[in-house]
Design a protein around this motif. Sequence first.
Motif, PDB file in Angstrom:
ATOM      1  N   ALA A 169       2.688  13.742   3.669  1.00 49.05           N
ATOM      2  CA  ALA A 169       2.854  12.550   4.523  1.00 49.05           C
ATOM      3  C   ALA A 169       4.338  12.216   4.595  1.00 49.05           C
ATOM      4  O   ALA A 169       5.098  12.536   3.677  1.00 49.05           O
ATOM      5  CB  ALA A 169       2.081  11.376   3.932  1.00 49.05           C
ATOM      6  N   ASN A 170       4.735  11.578   5.694  1.00 57.47           N
ATOM      7  CA  ASN A 170       6.133  11.133   5.796  1.00 57.47           C
ATOM      8  C   ASN A 170       6.349   9.909   4.924  1.00 57.47           C
ATOM      9  O   ASN A 170       7.429   9.716   4.358  1.00 57.47           O
ATOM     10  CB  ASN A 170       6.474  10.791   7.246  1.00 57.47           C
ATOM     11  N   THR A 171       5.318   9.065   4.844  1.00 58.81           N
ATOM     12  CA  THR A 171       5.402   7.863   4.011  1.00 58.81           C
ATOM     13  C   THR A 171       4.090   7.703   3.247  1.00 58.81           C
ATOM     14  O   THR A 171       3.012   7.892   3.821  1.00 58.81           O
ATOM     15  CB  THR A 171       5.578   6.594   4.894  1.00 58.81           C
ATOM     16  N   VAL A 172       4.198   7.381   1.960  1.00 62.77           N
ATOM     17  CA  VAL A 172       3.001   7.036   1.184  1.00 62.77           C
ATOM     18  C   VAL A 172       3.110   5.549   0.876  1.00 62.77           C
ATOM     19  O   VAL A 172       4.049   5.109   0.198  1.00 62.77           O
ATOM     20  CB  VAL A 172       2.917   7.866  -0.123  1.00 62.77           C
ATOM     21  N   ALA A 173       2.179   4.764   1.422  1.00 63.50           N
ATOM     22  CA  ALA A 173       2.249   3.303   1.268  1.00 63.50           C
ATOM     23  C   ALA A 173       1.070   2.800   0.456  1.00 63.50           C
ATOM     24  O   ALA A 173      -0.083   3.181   0.718  1.00 63.50           O
ATOM     25  CB  ALA A 173       2.244   2.642   2.651  1.00 63.50           C
ATOM     26  N   GLU A 174       1.359   1.945  -0.518  1.00 64.76           N
ATOM     27  CA  GLU A 174       0.273   1.372  -1.324  1.00 64.76           C
ATOM     28  C   GLU A 174      -0.232   0.106  -0.653  1.00 64.76           C
ATOM     29  O   GLU A 174       0.559  -0.770  -0.280  1.00 64.76           O
ATOM     30  CB  GLU A 174       0.797   1.046  -2.727  1.00 64.76           C
ATOM     31  N   ALA A 175      -1.556  -0.010  -0.475  1.00 66.69           N
ATOM     32  CA  ALA A 175      -2.136  -1.229   0.121  1.00 66.69           C
ATOM     33  C   ALA A 175      -3.631  -1.257  -0.141  1.00 66.69           C
ATOM     34  O   ALA A 175      -4.251  -0.218  -0.373  1.00 66.69           O
ATOM     35  CB  ALA A 175      -1.879  -1.247   1.629  1.00 66.69           C
ATOM     36  N   ASP A 176      -4.184  -2.469  -0.094  1.00 64.20           N
ATOM     37  CA  ASP A 176      -5.632  -2.641  -0.172  1.00 64.20           C
ATOM     38  C   ASP A 176      -6.131  -2.775   1.266  1.00 64.20           C
ATOM     39  O   ASP A 176      -5.812  -3.757   1.954  1.00 64.20           O
ATOM     40  CB  ASP A 176      -5.960  -3.906  -0.984  1.00 64.20           C
ATOM     41  N   ALA A 177      -6.921  -1.811   1.696  1.00 62.34           N
ATOM     42  CA  ALA A 177      -7.347  -1.789   3.105  1.00 62.34           C
ATOM     43  C   ALA A 177      -8.334  -2.905   3.434  1.00 62.34           C
ATOM     44  O   ALA A 177      -8.647  -3.113   4.608  1.00 62.34           O
ATOM     45  CB  ALA A 177      -7.940  -0.426   3.439  1.00 62.34           C
ATOM     46  N   ARG A 178      -8.842  -3.601   2.420  1.00 57.98           N
ATOM     47  CA  ARG A 178      -9.727  -4.738   2.727  1.00 57.98           C
ATOM     48  C   ARG A 178      -8.908  -5.948   3.162  1.00 57.98           C
ATOM     49  O   ARG A 178      -9.445  -6.892   3.734  1.00 57.98           O
ATOM     50  CB  ARG A 178     -10.580  -5.092   1.485  1.00 57.98           C
ATOM     51  N   ASP A 179      -7.597  -5.935   2.856  1.00 58.62           N
ATOM     52  CA  ASP A 179      -6.709  -7.017   3.283  1.00 58.62           C
ATOM     53  C   ASP A 179      -6.084  -6.592   4.619  1.00 58.62           C
ATOM     54  O   ASP A 179      -4.987  -6.024   4.678  1.00 58.62           O
ATOM     55  CB  ASP A 179      -5.634  -7.240   2.207  1.00 58.62           C
ATOM     56  N   ALA A 180      -6.808  -6.899   5.692  1.00 60.82           N
ATOM     57  CA  ALA A 180      -6.443  -6.363   7.011  1.00 60.82           C
ATOM     58  C   ALA A 180      -5.054  -6.820   7.459  1.00 60.82           C
ATOM     59  O   ALA A 180      -4.258  -6.015   7.957  1.00 60.82           O
ATOM     60  CB  ALA A 180      -7.493  -6.772   8.036  1.00 60.82           C
ATOM     61  N   THR A 181      -4.752  -8.099   7.276  1.00 58.01           N
ATOM     62  CA  THR A 181      -3.470  -8.590   7.801  1.00 58.01           C
ATOM     63  C   THR A 181      -2.292  -8.024   7.010  1.00 58.01           C
ATOM     64  O   THR A 181      -1.267  -7.657   7.588  1.00 58.01           O
ATOM     65  CB  THR A 181      -3.423 -10.138   7.804  1.00 58.01           C
ATOM     66  N   ALA A 182      -2.464  -7.937   5.683  1.00 60.24           N
ATOM     67  CA  ALA A 182      -1.362  -7.389   4.866  1.00 60.24           C
ATOM     68  C   ALA A 182      -1.113  -5.928   5.233  1.00 60.24           C
ATOM     69  O   ALA A 182       0.035  -5.502   5.404  1.00 60.24           O
ATOM     70  CB  ALA A 182      -1.692  -7.523   3.384  1.00 60.24           C
ATOM     71  N   LEU A 183      -2.190  -5.158   5.374  1.00 59.10           N
ATOM     72  CA  LEU A 183      -2.006  -3.741   5.711  1.00 59.10           C
ATOM     73  C   LEU A 183      -1.399  -3.609   7.112  1.00 59.10           C
ATOM     74  O   LEU A 183      -0.481  -2.808   7.327  1.00 59.10           O
ATOM     75  CB  LEU A 183      -3.340  -2.980   5.627  1.00 59.10           C
ATOM     76  N   ALA A 184      -1.897  -4.428   8.046  1.00 56.09           N
ATOM     77  CA  ALA A 184      -1.381  -4.321   9.418  1.00 56.09           C
ATOM     78  C   ALA A 184       0.108  -4.648   9.461  1.00 56.09           C
ATOM     79  O   ALA A 184       0.875  -3.981  10.174  1.00 56.09           O
ATOM     80  CB  ALA A 184      -2.165  -5.246  10.345  1.00 56.09           C
ATOM     81  N   SER A 185       0.550  -5.647   8.690  1.00 46.18           N
ATOM     82  CA  SER A 185       1.981  -5.975   8.774  1.00 46.18           C
ATOM     83  C   SER A 185       2.823  -4.895   8.084  1.00 46.18           C
ATOM     84  O   SER A 185       3.924  -4.575   8.532  1.00 46.18           O
ATOM     85  CB  SER A 185       2.278  -7.376   8.240  1.00 46.18           C
ATOM     86  N   ARG A 186       2.268  -4.284   7.035  1.00 43.89           N
ATOM     87  CA  ARG A 186       2.977  -3.160   6.389  1.00 43.89           C
ATOM     88  C   ARG A 186       3.121  -2.005   7.384  1.00 43.89           C
ATOM     89  O   ARG A 186       4.182  -1.409   7.525  1.00 43.89           O
ATOM     90  CB  ARG A 186       2.164  -2.733   5.160  1.00 43.89           C
ATOM     91  N   VAL A 187       2.023  -1.700   8.082  1.00 48.81           N
ATOM     92  CA  VAL A 187       2.058  -0.585   9.035  1.00 48.81           C
ATOM     93  C   VAL A 187       2.966  -0.926  10.217  1.00 48.81           C
ATOM     94  O   VAL A 187       3.703  -0.069  10.711  1.00 48.81           O
ATOM     95  CB  VAL A 187       0.620  -0.227   9.497  1.00 48.81           C
ATOM     96  N   ALA A 188       2.960  -2.201  10.638  1.00 52.95           N
ATOM     97  CA  ALA A 188       3.813  -2.597  11.775  1.00 52.95           C
ATOM     98  C   ALA A 188       5.289  -2.393  11.449  1.00 52.95           C
ATOM     99  O   ALA A 188       6.098  -2.105  12.341  1.00 52.95           O
ATOM    100  CB  ALA A 188       3.536  -4.053  12.143  1.00 52.95           C
TER     101      ALA A 188
END
Length: 355
Positions: free
Chosen positions: A242-261
Amino acid sequence: MTAHAPAKPVDRFGTHRVVEPHGALPQAALRLDATPVAFENEILCDVEALNIDSASFTQMREACSDDPKAIGELISATVRERGKQHNPVTGSGGMFVGRVREIGERLRSSIALKPGDRIASLVSLTLTPLHLEEILDVDLETARVSVRGTAVLFESAGWSKLPGDLDDRVALAVLDVAGAPAQVSRLCKPGMSVLVIGAAGKSGILSCAQAKHRVGESGRVIAVVHSAASGGAAILRKAGLANTVAEADARDATALASRVASLLPEGADLVINCVNCPGTESASILCAKEGGTIYFFSMATSFTAAALGAEGLGKDVTMIVGSGYAPNHARIALETLRSHPAILAYFTDVYGTKK
Ligand code: NAP
């Protein structure tokens, strides 16, 4: 010679094994007849182990407080009641590995299989007539359940001979999720941005490998892992999957979306969901770009949550139900493993036979 005649005429999909409800296909059936005989278009196998689907095993671990004996009893009860390992909560199954005992007379000359061959089933346990005599071991780490019993494969069912060059347990772990890398391979195009959620698990790692290969230098693969310290996350980094490996809890939709954004401001062209827990549909939808595609491989996916989630977010995305089948899926999955020595070493360490 078959020992018994079926109650109904046989068909290639196995409807002759459906006990109830009338007219159902085996997967949707409440109960199957798992009598251990091979009717004319069936393969009867002695089962050595079940590879329980990760969403189902996670649910059973929780329900049984991680007690292997209780999980074994739960599996026995399900199979006794339903004639198949069809988890009533998650609706998912898994696959089996075993040895061919008998091939129905109509199939004998048309398939490259003989009694004694060791195979892995490539269809779900939710449609496979299963009869269990004994549960020998439940491995909490790998979701492998060693058993004594029999299973029946219908004419339409997929199976794969166990490859001679790989540890059986490793092959089984890969074949269990074979649909994912094969689907990813055909969904990815050069230059695409791909987000893999649950990237540190079996299907996630193989999907990242395929995606990285297919999108090429001009594309981008972002791997979302539950824990950056996990062995799977380490392999993604070490093998450059992967180009980036990001740690996140996918059940937290807004936190993951802002990380991905912050990484992909418009969202991903393609989102691959490989988690084994419920509640990640919204995150997947939010992380996809407008007009993008989401491939829900996870068996913990709710159709209702995905459909209503996309509607509520006003997002025009194509959502694909993660069928476990794609043409040549077993070959593609095994080749993905063989062509990545770091993944092979990791899978051997985690899922392989303990010396
Ligand atoms: P796996 O090896 O157990 O991997 C699941 C991954 O999801 C793990 O790395 C896990 O991380 C991660 N995860 C769990 N909760 C998460 C969260 N809240 N946020 C981010 N990541 C999270 O599972 P698998 O065998 O690859 O299977 C993946 C999914 O595909 C399961 O749902 C399974 O049932 C399904 N499946 C589908 C098919 C099909 O035909 N469509 C076939 C086989 C399996 P941690 O371990 O750190 O929690």
